[in-house]
Motif scaffolding. Structure first.
Motif, PDB file in Angstrom:
ATOM      1  N   LEU A  76       0.842  -1.192   0.000  1.00  0.00           N
ATOM      2  CA  LEU A  76       0.000   0.000   0.000  1.00  0.00           C
ATOM      3  C   LEU A  76       0.878   1.242   0.000  1.00  0.00           C
ATOM      4  O   LEU A  76       1.936   1.279   0.628  1.00  0.00           O
ATOM      5  N   TYR A  77       0.409   2.252  -0.676  1.00  0.00           N
ATOM      6  CA  TYR A  77       1.062   3.546  -0.755  1.00  0.00           C
ATOM      7  C   TYR A  77       0.618   4.371   0.454  1.00  0.00           C
ATOM      8  O   TYR A  77      -0.565   4.626   0.636  1.00  0.00           O
ATOM      9  N   LEU A  78       1.572   4.776   1.277  1.00  0.00           N
ATOM     10  CA  LEU A  78       1.257   5.528   2.497  1.00  0.00           C
ATOM     11  C   LEU A  78       0.999   6.992   2.161  1.00  0.00           C
ATOM     12  O   LEU A  78       1.841   7.657   1.546  1.00  0.00           O
ATOM     13  N   THR A  79      -0.163   7.486   2.553  1.00  0.00           N
ATOM     14  CA  THR A  79      -0.480   8.898   2.422  1.00  0.00           C
ATOM     15  C   THR A  79      -0.801   9.450   3.812  1.00  0.00           C
ATOM     16  O   THR A  79      -0.937   8.695   4.782  1.00  0.00           O
ATOM     17  N   GLU A  80      -0.954  10.739   3.885  1.00  0.00           N
ATOM     18  CA  GLU A  80      -1.252  11.359   5.179  1.00  0.00           C
ATOM     19  C   GLU A  80      -2.723  11.206   5.557  1.00  0.00           C
ATOM     20  O   GLU A  80      -3.140  11.673   6.624  1.00  0.00           O
ATOM     21  N   THR A  81      -3.509  10.516   4.715  1.00  0.00           N
ATOM     22  CA  THR A  81      -4.894  10.187   5.077  1.00  0.00           C
ATOM     23  C   THR A  81      -5.084   8.686   5.297  1.00  0.00           C
ATOM     24  O   THR A  81      -6.198   8.245   5.588  1.00  0.00           O
ATOM     25  N   THR A  82      -4.020   7.900   5.159  1.00  0.00           N
ATOM     26  CA  THR A  82      -4.094   6.464   5.449  1.00  0.00           C
ATOM     27  C   THR A  82      -4.455   6.259   6.911  1.00  0.00           C
ATOM     28  O   THR A  82      -3.994   6.990   7.789  1.00  0.00           O
ATOM     29  N   THR A  83      -5.270   5.232   7.201  1.00  0.00           N
ATOM     30  CA  THR A  83      -5.673   4.971   8.584  1.00  0.00           C
ATOM     31  C   THR A  83      -5.057   3.674   9.094  1.00  0.00           C
ATOM     32  O   THR A  83      -4.747   2.766   8.318  1.00  0.00           O
ATOM     33  N   PRO A  84      -4.880   3.566  10.404  1.00  0.00           N
ATOM     34  CA  PRO A  84      -4.380   2.317  10.985  1.00  0.00           C
ATOM     35  C   PRO A  84      -5.248   1.117  10.651  1.00  0.00           C
ATOM     36  O   PRO A  84      -4.730   0.016  10.409  1.00  0.00           O
ATOM     37  N   ASP A  85      -6.553   1.303  10.626  1.00  0.00           N
ATOM     38  CA  ASP A  85      -7.449   0.181  10.323  1.00  0.00           C
ATOM     39  C   ASP A  85      -7.241  -0.323   8.897  1.00  0.00           C
ATOM     40  O   ASP A  85      -7.320  -1.539   8.640  1.00  0.00           O
TER      41      ASP A  85
END
Length: 360
Positions: A76-85
Motif C-alpha cells: 500500500l502507498y502511504l499517504t497522510e490520510t491512510t488509517t491504521p485500520d
C-alpha cells in the motif's frame, strides 16, 4: 572454472510493473525468472487500499504467461490520510505484505506521498504493533539538499529519529545507494534491512554524466560515486542477511526517458539474473548469489525459499538481449550494464541448449 549454478527461484523484493499495456509487456520478463516480487504501489492513482491492491494483483496475474508460476506480493502507498485500520486489514488479508513510504516528490508518481512523518505516526505505530514492514524510499526532497546527499540526510533527519521512536517497527531501506546507507544498516541489531539494485551494483555516476548525459541511466536514487558502488557490492556479496535483491526495475516508454524532463528508472528485470551472476563471479562469491537473490529477502518477509529452481549456465558466447522491447506501441529500453555477460538463464535444471532462453 564454475560454469553452472542452480539456486532456488529468486525473489525480487522491489519491482515496478506499471499498469495497462506497459504492465502486460514487462510482467512476463519478471515472471519468467522470479518466483515472487514485492510490487510497488505508485500508480496513478496510487494503490492505497486493500481493494485497489487486490484488483491490481489480479491484473498482474492476468498478464503472467500460462505455465509460469509467479506470486505478486502487494504493498500500500502511504499517504497522510491512510488509517491504521486500513493497513491492519490489508496485512491480515495476506495479500498486502508491506506499506511503502514515499517522501512527497521523491520519485515517479510520488506527489501523493508523505510530507512529514509525524503526520503518519499513528499508522506506523499500528504497523509496529502488528509486525507489518515499512518500506522507505530513503531520500529527503528539500530543495537545499544536494541530490547526491539525499540518502545520508534522510538517515539523519528521518530514519534514525523514527527508529528511536518505534524501535520494533520493521523497516526496509529500499534501493540503498551509498556507503552511508550500508553502514547504517550494518549498525542495526534487528528490524532493519535493505534492498540493493542490479544497476547500482554495476554503475557509478560517470555512466550517467561522463561524455554526455545518458537518460537511460537516470534513476532515483541517482547513481553515486565509485566508493559508494563498491560499498554496495561488498554488502551484496557479504552473506549478511540484512541485504537482499530488489531490482527496482522501473520501465518507462523511451519517449518519456528521452525528453526535456526525462523519467527516472531502468528496465532491468529482463537480464538481472545473468548480470548478478557476473557480479558475484567478479567478486569471487558465486556461492553467495542464492543467499542474496533467494534466501535473505524471503527470510525477512517470513517466507521459505522457493522449492522451484533456476539454472544459470556460463557459455562462451555472451548473452544477447534486444536494445528495446515493445510496450503497447512504444518502446522500453533494456538496461545495458556496459560489459559482456556470459551467464545465461536456463529454463530448469538439466535444460537442453534448445530449452534455454539465452537469446532473450
Amino acid at each position: 572454472m564454475q560454469t553452472e549454478l542452480i539456486l532456488p527461484r529468486p525473489d525480487d523484493m522491489h519491482l515496478h510493473l506499471r499498469d495497462g499495456d506497459m504492465m502486460r509487456a514487462v510482467t512476463p520478463y519478471s515472471s519468467r525468472d522470479f518466483a515472487r516480487a514485492i510490487i510497488m504501489p505508485n500508480l496513478v492513482p496510487p494503490v492505497t487500499t486493500l481493494e485497489a491492491a487486490t484488483a491490481y494483483r489480479d491484473r498482474i496475474l492476468a498478464a503472467v504467461p500460462k505455465g509460469q508460476d509467479f506470486r505478486p506480493m502487494m504493498t500500500l502507498y502511504l499517504t497522510e490520510t491512510t488509517t491504521p485500520d486500513e493497513v491492519a486489514a490489508a496485512f491480515a488479508s495476506g495479500i498486502v505484505k508491506a506499506v511503502k513510504l514515499y517522501p512527497a516528490g521523491a520519485t515517479t508518481n510520488s506527489d501523493s506521498g508523505v510530507k512529514d512523518v509525524r503526520n503518519v505516526m499513528h499508522v506506523l505505530e499500528k504497523m509496529s504493533e502488528i509486525g507489518m514492514p515499512l518500506l522507505v524510499h530513503g531520500e529527503v526532497t528539500s530543495a537545499e539538499i544536494d541530490i547526491f546527499d539525499r540518502e545520508a540526510v534522510f538517515i539523519d533527519r528521518v530514519l534514525e529519529p523514527l527508529r528511536r521512536a518505534l524501535p520494533d517497527l520493521r523497516i526496509v531501506m529500499e534501493h540503498v545507494t551509498t556507503k552511508d546507507g550500508v553502514d547504517y544498516v550494518r549498525s542495526a541489531d534487528s528490524g532493519l534491512a535493505a534492498t540493493l539494485t542490479t544497476h547500482h551494483l554495476v554503475l557509478n555516476r560517470n555512466a550517467l554524466l561522463a561524455g554526455g548525459i545518458r537518460p537511460h541511466y537516470y534513476c532515483l536514487p541517482v547513481l553515486k560515486r565509485e566508493r559508494h558502488r563498491l560499498a554496495l557490492r561488498d554488502a551484496a556479496v557479504s552473506g549478511d542477511a540484512r541485504f537482499f535483491l530488489g531490482t527496482d526495475s522501473a520501465p518507462h516508454a523511451r519517449s518519456a526517458k528521452e525528453s526535456p524532463c526525462g523519467c527516472a528508472g531502468m528496465f532491468t528485470a529482463i537480464n538481472t539474473m545473468p548480470i548478478l551472476a557476473s557480479v558475484f563471479e567478479q567478486e569471487g562469491q558465486l556461492d553467495r548469489l542464492a543467499d542474496f537473490t533467494s534466501k535473505h529477502g524471503a527470510g525477512f518477509y517470513g517466507l521459505e525459499p522457493t522449492a522451484a529452481r533456476l539454472r544459470l549456465v556460463k557459455r562462451a558466447e555472451p548473452l544477447d538481449w534486444p536494445a528495446q522491447i515493445d510496450a503497447g506501441g512504444d518502446e522500453v529500453t533494456v538496461f545495458d550494464p556496459g560489459f559482456p555477460v556470459y551467464w545465461h538463464v536456463a529454463d530448469q535444471p538439466g535444460a537442453t541448449e534448445e530449452q534455454s532462453h539465452e537469446d532473450i
